[in-house]
Every structure is written in structure tokens, then in C-alpha cells.
Design a protein around this motif. Structure first.
Motif, short mmCIF file in Angstrom:
data_model
loop_
_atom_site.label_atom_id
_atom_site.label_comp_id
_atom_site.label_asym_id
_atom_site.label_seq_id
_atom_site.Cartn_x
_atom_site.Cartn_y
_atom_site.Cartn_z
N ILE A 266 -3.66 23.61 -58.03
CA ILE A 266 -3.44 24.42 -56.82
C ILE A 266 -1.96 24.70 -56.58
O ILE A 266 -1.60 25.80 -56.17
CB ILE A 266 -4.10 23.73 -55.60
N HIS A 267 -1.10 23.74 -56.85
CA HIS A 267 0.33 23.96 -56.57
C HIS A 267 1.10 24.53 -57.77
O HIS A 267 2.23 24.97 -57.60
CB HIS A 267 0.99 22.65 -56.13
N GLY A 268 0.51 24.49 -58.95
CA GLY A 268 1.26 24.86 -60.16
C GLY A 268 1.62 26.34 -60.22
O GLY A 268 1.04 27.18 -59.54
N ASP A 269 2.62 26.65 -61.05
CA ASP A 269 2.98 28.05 -61.31
C ASP A 269 3.42 28.19 -62.77
O ASP A 269 3.30 27.25 -63.55
CB ASP A 269 4.04 28.55 -60.32
N GLU A 270 3.93 29.35 -63.11
CA GLU A 270 4.29 29.62 -64.51
C GLU A 270 5.32 28.63 -65.05
O GLU A 270 5.42 28.41 -66.24
CB GLU A 270 4.83 31.05 -64.66
N LYS A 271 6.11 28.05 -64.14
CA LYS A 271 7.15 27.12 -64.60
C LYS A 271 6.63 25.71 -64.84
O LYS A 271 7.30 24.90 -65.46
CB LYS A 271 8.28 27.05 -63.57
N GLY A 272 5.47 25.38 -64.26
CA GLY A 272 4.94 24.04 -64.43
C GLY A 272 4.18 23.56 -63.21
O GLY A 272 3.65 24.37 -62.46
N ILE A 273 4.16 22.23 -63.03
CA ILE A 273 3.46 21.68 -61.87
C ILE A 273 4.45 21.56 -60.71
O ILE A 273 5.67 21.64 -60.92
CB ILE A 273 2.79 20.32 -62.19
N LYS A 274 3.91 21.40 -59.50
CA LYS A 274 4.77 21.15 -58.33
C LYS A 274 4.19 19.94 -57.63
O LYS A 274 3.06 19.97 -57.18
CB LYS A 274 4.71 22.32 -57.34
N LEU A 275 4.96 18.87 -57.55
CA LEU A 275 4.43 17.66 -56.93
C LEU A 275 4.83 17.57 -55.46
O LEU A 275 5.99 17.78 -55.12
CB LEU A 275 4.95 16.42 -57.66
N PRO A 276 3.87 17.25 -54.59
CA PRO A 276 4.23 16.94 -53.21
C PRO A 276 5.17 15.73 -53.23
O PRO A 276 5.04 14.85 -54.09
CB PRO A 276 2.90 16.55 -52.57
N SER A 277 6.12 15.67 -52.29
CA SER A 277 7.12 14.61 -52.37
C SER A 277 6.50 13.22 -52.19
O SER A 277 7.03 12.23 -52.67
CB SER A 277 8.23 14.85 -51.36
N SER A 278 5.34 13.15 -51.52
CA SER A 278 4.71 11.84 -51.28
C SER A 278 4.32 11.12 -52.57
O SER A 278 4.19 9.91 -52.57
CB SER A 278 3.46 12.03 -50.41
N ILE A 279 4.10 11.85 -53.65
CA ILE A 279 3.60 11.21 -54.88
C ILE A 279 4.51 11.42 -56.08
O ILE A 279 4.23 10.93 -57.17
CB ILE A 279 2.19 11.70 -55.24
N ALA A 280 5.61 12.15 -55.90
CA ALA A 280 6.50 12.45 -57.04
C ALA A 280 7.22 11.17 -57.48
O ALA A 280 7.88 10.52 -56.68
CB ALA A 280 7.51 13.51 -56.64
N PRO A 281 7.10 10.77 -58.76
CA PRO A 281 7.80 9.58 -59.23
C PRO A 281 9.31 9.72 -59.08
O PRO A 281 10.01 8.76 -58.79
CB PRO A 281 7.41 9.48 -60.71
N ILE A 282 9.79 10.93 -59.29
CA ILE A 282 11.21 11.23 -59.04
C ILE A 282 11.22 12.32 -57.97
O ILE A 282 10.71 13.40 -58.19
CB ILE A 282 11.90 11.76 -60.32
N LYS A 283 11.78 12.01 -56.82
CA LYS A 283 11.77 13.01 -55.74
C LYS A 283 12.98 13.94 -55.87
O LYS A 283 12.91 15.10 -55.54
CB LYS A 283 11.78 12.33 -54.37
N VAL A 284 14.09 13.37 -56.34
CA VAL A 284 15.33 14.15 -56.47
C VAL A 284 15.91 13.92 -57.85
O VAL A 284 16.07 12.77 -58.27
CB VAL A 284 16.37 13.72 -55.40
N VAL A 285 16.22 14.99 -58.56
CA VAL A 285 16.90 14.84 -59.84
C VAL A 285 18.29 15.45 -59.72
O VAL A 285 18.47 16.52 -59.12
CB VAL A 285 16.08 15.46 -61.00
N ILE A 286 19.29 14.74 -60.23
CA ILE A 286 20.67 15.23 -60.16
C ILE A 286 21.09 15.73 -61.54
O ILE A 286 20.96 15.00 -62.53
CB ILE A 286 21.64 14.12 -59.69
N ILE A 287 21.58 16.96 -61.58
CA ILE A 287 22.05 17.53 -62.85
C ILE A 287 23.57 17.70 -62.76
O ILE A 287 24.06 18.51 -61.97
CB ILE A 287 21.42 18.92 -63.11
#
Ligand code: ZN
Length: 462
Positions: A266-287
């Protein structure tokens, strides 16, 4: 959202590309959970555990194997599951005296034991749950998280003194479901399943369904009122205040990794999946955006920012791989990380960090206002939910006549099984059931012309 016609192909690929599972295990319908996918599932389980704890349920773990004698006690239940059961018949070379089955669900494992645990009204209500693997020999085409033969299963079982108390439990289950699915940003509909499609042995069944981008409905949860249908054959009795013995009333609530399948779809798009922040193993990634001469400064700044974000209680990861920033963006978008921070020379000079949410909102946040990331995540979750809700609403059609549409259809219904089955046939859809809470109808049944007492929901389903 992924285009309807491309959806199934996209889904089958994305579950592996996003590192959720590996489908190469040589047993059909039994996939390997990869670390990233398993972590997400564990986070989903943690939310349901919290909900169970809050509502007074206790966690148990019953054995995987069920003796044939236990299984055979409830006839309708056996009929419902007999073609899907895996049997254990041998121990080494010796045939077992009593065959054992791998639990397809745990009623028949638990209920003979409940009859030992429950003695008096003081033992009630009994509210337990477990999160275990169950096994069903699916004959339809398997699909990662959606149709599998080894199921990651949540099941809550309750026993009550009377029907009313069991009904209260079902209301509580619906409240749990609302809170749970809201945290996963998944809008769903609640339907009372028709008689011909209720759970084997249930008095009635409630289905919780979401609508996937393929416009097929996916059942992500079910709640059952058993009344005394199991307590009688399994002899689950209690002594009342009056000293007499009564059979318990029972309910169950079940969910599985289909919830993850729904999130992916339901949340996915052409770029990939989109995780709700409640369940994302990594909520913030720093580049780090590295420039010559700035490397050390930038890496130091990344580490400081990471530390501050972790202090806020958010999981954070610095991607310091030797790759271009662009290819890192690509990887983390594929895996659905909710928020990305970029730190380059300009950010340091201007005392800011550049952020981008997975759904494409880009901003600069003042370096001393990192706390705002929490708001950004909350708004991101809200957008995921709103978008999914709008999609669901746009694809529910309330109609007076039978007309082929894609999505979920509500048609006036007289309540007769033959009319319901005829609608299924003419629309080439399955009945989800009648809306809950109930919805009045003053129209006529399009099949028999009789007065419709309610609405029947139909959809193509997984
Ligand atoms: Zn009718």
C-alpha cells in the motif's frame, strides 16, 4: 502508489530487492526472513505485544505439534482445515502410535488445556496470546507474506463467563485493531463475514481488510465469536457463583505477516517500500556529502548529529560506505527509511542539516533545532495514512445494481445465501460480508428483488 497492472510483478520483486526475504528456499511458500525484514516484523510484533499488555492479555507459548485426538474434537473445525494440515507420522523409522499435526492455528492445542486451567468463575476472563509459526498447506499460488505455508502468526484466545462478556472482548479487539493499524498507517474496513465464509467452528467471524493497489482486498486480521462451539466439545467449564457448572464463551483474534505485505504494497512506489516510522529499523539515515579537505569535519558532524538523534529515542545510521551519495539515496529509498539527512560543507557553514523524507519532502532544519525531526516523522506518517485512506475511499462503490467495478463494492442484499452467492458469481468477486458497524438499507436486492435488509460487500481478494 504502484499502478494496478504492474503491482503483482512489482511486489514479487520488491520484497527481495528491499532485503525483506529470500525466496530461494526449496520449499514452496516457505521463505527466509532476512535480517532487515525480520527486524521490521519484530517491530510490528512489539506494537501488538504492547497492545496486548495494555488490555490484560498474557503471552504464552504452546507446542507446535498437536495430537490427532485433540484435533478431532471439533468436527466443523477439522472439516475446515483437514485439507491444509501437515501430518507427522513417523519418529525415525517407527510409525507413531498417534499421528501429530503441525498447528494450522492453535484452538485444538490450547482448549484441552484450558479445560484444566479453568475451574471457577474467578479464573475468568482468561486472556492469552502467542506469536508463533503455524503451517497450512496452501494450494493456491504462494506470495511472500501474503500467501505462505509457514505463517508468522499472532493469535489471541479468550474465555468468558457468558456471551455478553465475550461480545465486550470483541469490541475491545476492534479498538486494539484500530490503534494497531493506525500506527502502521493502514486504513482498513471491518466486515462481518457471511455465514458461508466464516471461520471453521465459529458462531460468527469479523474480517479486517485492506485494499491493495492491485484493487484486490487483503484480509489482514480476523476476530471470531465462538460462543460455546469449542467449549462444549473441549469441556471448558467453570463453576458459577451459584455452584452450578457452565460452559465458557470464547473468542479469538488473529493476524499474520500479511500486515507487512499490506505495508509493502500500500505504501510502496517505484523507488521501493515506505516504512511507517513506528516500525522502521532505521528511522533516520545520515549521508555524509564529502568534499576534499572537509572529510574529517563532515564525519565528526555526522557523528554528533547521530548521537543527538539517538538521544531523542530514534534509531539512526550513518552510511559511510565508499559509494556516491546518489547511490546511497537509492539504496535507502528502496528500503523505505522514513527520513534522510544530508550533511555537506554548506550545511556546516550555514549551521543546518538538509533533510528529505521518503515521500519526497525536502527541507533545511537549523542545527540547534534537530528536535523538529520528530515532527517531520509524525507528519510523514500522517501523509502515508491520508494517502492510503484516500485510495481506499476512492475505491469503495456503493451501488444499487450489479455493475462490474474494480475495488470494493457494496450492494443492497436481502440476506439470503443464494443471492449472495449469485452476486459473487456475476461480479466474479468474493463476499467480504456486511459492514460493521451495521448500515441500514432501504433498497431492493438486485438478485431476487426482495427488500434488502443490509449491504453486501464484495471484492476480488488475495
Ligand atoms: Zn435477494
Amino acid at each position: 502508489m504502484i499502478d494496478k497492472d504492474k503491482f503483482d510483478e512489482w511486489y514479487n520483486e520488491i520484497v527481495e530487492l528491499a532485503d525483506l526475504c529470500d525466496k530461494r528456499y526449496p520449499i514452496k511458500g516457505m521463505n527466509i526472513w532476512k535480517p532487515y525484514g525480520w527486524k521490521i516484523m519484530q517491530n510490528i510484533d512489539a506494537i501488538i505485544r504492547q497492545e496486548m499488555e495494555k488490555t490484560g492479555h498474557k503471552e504464552v507459548y504452546f507446542p507446535l505439534l498437536i495430537p490427532e485426538g485433540f484435533f478431532k474434537k471439533e468436527e466443523e473445525h477439522i472439516r475446515g482445515f483437514s485439507s491444509e494440515v501437515y501430518w507427522v507420522t513417523h519418529a525415525g523409522k517407527n510409525e507413531l502410535e498417534e499421528k501429530l499435526l503441525l498447528r494450522p492455528t492453535s484452538e485444538t492445542a490450547m482448549y484441552p488445556i484450558f479445560s484444566l486451567w479453568i475451574r471457577s468463575h474467578a479464573d475468568l476472563p482468561l486472556k492469552i496470546f502467542q506469536i508463533v509459526n503455524t503451517f497450512r498447506y496452501e494450494t493456491k499460488m504462494t506470495k511472500a507474506f501474503i500467501r505462505v505455508r509457514e505463517i508468522h502468526f499472532f493469535e489471541a484466545h479468550t474465555c468468558h463467563t457468558d456471551f455478553e462478556d465475550a461480545e465486550k472482548q470483541i469490541k475491545e479487539d476492534l479498538e486494539i485493531a484500530k490503534r494497531f493499524f493506525r500506527k502502521l498507517c493502514l486504513p482498513f474496513i471491518i466486515s462481518k463475514r457471511p455465514e458461508w465464509d466464516k471461520f471453521a467452528g465459529a458462531f460468527y467471524s469479523i474480517g479486517l481488510d485492506v485494499l491493495m493497489p492491485s484493487l484486490k482486498a487483503l484480509q489482514v486480521g480476523s476476530i471470531h465469536q465462538y460462543k460455546q462451539n469449542f467449549s462444549k466439545p473441549f469441556e471448558i467449564k467453570y463453576e458459577g457463583i451459584d455452584g452450578k457448572h457452565y460452559y465458557c464463551h470464547q473468542t479469538t483474534y488473529g493476524m499474520s505477516e500479511r500486515v507487512l505485505g499490506a505495508i509493502v504494497g500500500i505504501h510502496g512506489d517505484e523507488k521501493g517500500i515506505k516504512l511507517p516510522s513506528s516500525i522502521a529499523p532505521i528511522k533516520v539515515v545520515i549521508i555524509p556529502i564529502l568534499f576534499k579537505g572537509w572529510e574529517e569535519k563532515i564525519m565528526d558532524e555526522c557523528k554528533k548529529v547521530k548521537e543527538e538523534i539517538e538521544k531523542m529515542g530514534l534509531s539512526c545510521h550513518i552510511d559511510d560506505r565508499d559509494k556516491t551519495p546518489g547511490s546511497k539515496f537509492y539504496d535507502w529509498e528502496l528500503k523505505g527509511v522514513p527520513l534522510r539527512i544530508e550533511i555537506g560543507p554548506k550545511d556546516i557553514e550555514n549551521n543546518v542539516v538538509s533533510i528529505a523524507t521518503r515521500d519526497g519532502i525536502k527541507k533545511r532544519i537549523a542545527r540547534n533545532e534537530l528536535e523538529k525531526i520528530k515532527d517531520e516523522l509524525a507528519e510523514y506518517d500522517e501523509r502515508l495514512y491520508r494517502k492510503a485512506e484516500e485510495f481506499l475511499r476512492q475505491h469503495i462503490y456503493i451501488m444499487e445494481k450489479l455493475e462490474k467495478k474494480e475495488g470494493i463494492i457494496e450492494v443492497p442484499w436481502c440476506g439470503k445465501e443464494e443471492c449472495g452467492l449469485k452476486m459473487e458469481e456475476e461480479l466474479d468477486m468474493k463476499s467480504l460480508g456486511t459492514p460493521l458497524p451495521g448500515k441500514e438499507c432501504d433498497k431492493n436486492c438486485p438478485i431476487c428483488g426482495g427488500k434488502a435488509t443490509t449491504w453486501l460487500r464484495l471484492a476480488k481478494i488475495y
